[in-house]
Design a protein around this motif. Structure first.
Motif, short mmCIF file in Angstrom:
data_model
loop_
_atom_site.label_atom_id
_atom_site.label_comp_id
_atom_site.label_asym_id
_atom_site.label_seq_id
_atom_site.Cartn_x
_atom_site.Cartn_y
_atom_site.Cartn_z
N THR A 17 8.66 -6.99 17.98
CA THR A 17 8.09 -7.16 16.65
C THR A 17 8.83 -8.27 15.92
O THR A 17 9.80 -8.83 16.44
N GLU A 18 8.38 -8.57 14.71
CA GLU A 18 9.05 -9.61 13.92
C GLU A 18 10.48 -9.21 13.56
O GLU A 18 11.32 -10.05 13.32
N GLU A 19 10.74 -7.89 13.51
CA GLU A 19 12.06 -7.41 13.11
C GLU A 19 12.94 -7.01 14.27
O GLU A 19 14.14 -6.80 14.09
N TYR B 40 11.55 2.26 15.80
CA TYR B 40 11.66 0.87 15.36
C TYR B 40 13.14 0.48 15.33
O TYR B 40 13.93 1.09 14.61
N LYS C 2 15.41 -2.38 14.20
CA LYS C 2 15.34 -3.53 13.30
C LYS C 2 16.65 -4.30 13.36
O LYS C 2 17.71 -3.79 13.01
N ASP C 3 16.54 -5.53 13.79
CA ASP C 3 17.71 -6.38 14.03
C ASP C 3 18.20 -6.95 12.70
O ASP C 3 17.50 -7.69 12.02
N LYS C 4 19.43 -6.62 12.34
CA LYS C 4 19.99 -7.09 11.07
C LYS C 4 20.18 -8.60 11.05
O LYS C 4 20.14 -9.22 9.98
N GLU D 3 17.00 -10.01 9.85
CA GLU D 3 16.88 -9.79 8.42
C GLU D 3 17.69 -10.82 7.65
O GLU D 3 17.28 -11.29 6.60
N GLU E 256 15.78 -14.02 7.42
CA GLU E 256 14.68 -13.99 6.48
C GLU E 256 15.16 -13.93 5.04
O GLU E 256 14.54 -14.51 4.15
#
Length: 205
Positions: A62-64, A179, A181-183, A186, A189
């Motif tokens: 995913t994008e994250e 999910y 989510k890769d910090k 983040e 972004e």
């Protein structure tokens, strides 16, 4: 790592792994940061390889970060939130690949629209929540990570991925989604005044 090269959406571009650091880091900080990220993504590559032939698990980028979907058939008995051995085997691999604090982890429980008939859970929302918490606690304990990095959510029957009018559709809707989510992404972004550092994919092989 070839898996990631073929799925370039995980990284900011297709030719290099781009990460960002704040506050003008010195070369030693840069080396440490890149090494940590290379080890993290290598662990995820090994997870993908180790689970490629397992039934009931799907992985997408995913994008994250990553989305890992566990089918109901390998995870729980009907109406239960007790993890089956097959699910524990998969979650052992998940825990082994996220045993650092560079991930935020959300677990979502989803069900079909068949009304609950037992006395343990009042609604499908309750069942989805219990299943999400079971998966969350198993990963957290095996990976020995701070509980603050985790959250559990239940959508019950209200976010189906298929029609509930067929047995196949209902089977698809009964799932747990994890999910990761890769910090670092983040930071890419959300950060400002960042220095961009690049390293070749070859360094990860």
């Amino acid at each position: 790592i070839s898996y990631f090269q073929q799925h370039s959406g995980f990284f900011p571009d297709n030719s290099s792994l781009t990460t960002n650091l704040q506050n003008n880091p010195n070369p030693e900080q840069v080396d440490d940061f890149l090494q940590e990220n290379m080890e993290k993504w290598q662990a995820m590559a090994e997870f993908v390889e180790n689970t490629a032939d397992m039934e009931g698990v799907e992985i997408e980028i995913t994008e994250e970060g990553f989305l890992i979907t566990l089918a109901d058939s390998v995870s729980f008995l009907s109406g239960s939130s007790d993890l089956l051995p097959d699910a524990q085997e998969i979650l052992n691999e998940v825990a082994g690949s996220v045993n650092n604090e560079r991930w935020d982890i959300e677990v979502q429980g989803h069900t079909d629209n068949v009304p609950i008939s037992g006395r343990v859970y009042q609604t499908n929302w309750h069942l989805g929540a219990a299943r999400a918490v079971s998966v969350l606690q198993y990963i957290q304990q095996k990976a020995n990570l701070r509980p603050a990095l985790f959250q559990a959510t239940s959508f019950g029957e209200h976010r189906p991925v298929a029609s509930n009018d067929t047995p196949e559709g209902r089977r698809s809707n009964r799932r747990v989604e994890i999910y990761l989510k890769d910090k670092a992404i983040e930071t890419v972004e959300d950060g400002s005044d960042l220095i961009t550092l690049e390293t070749s994919y070859n360094d990860l092989e």
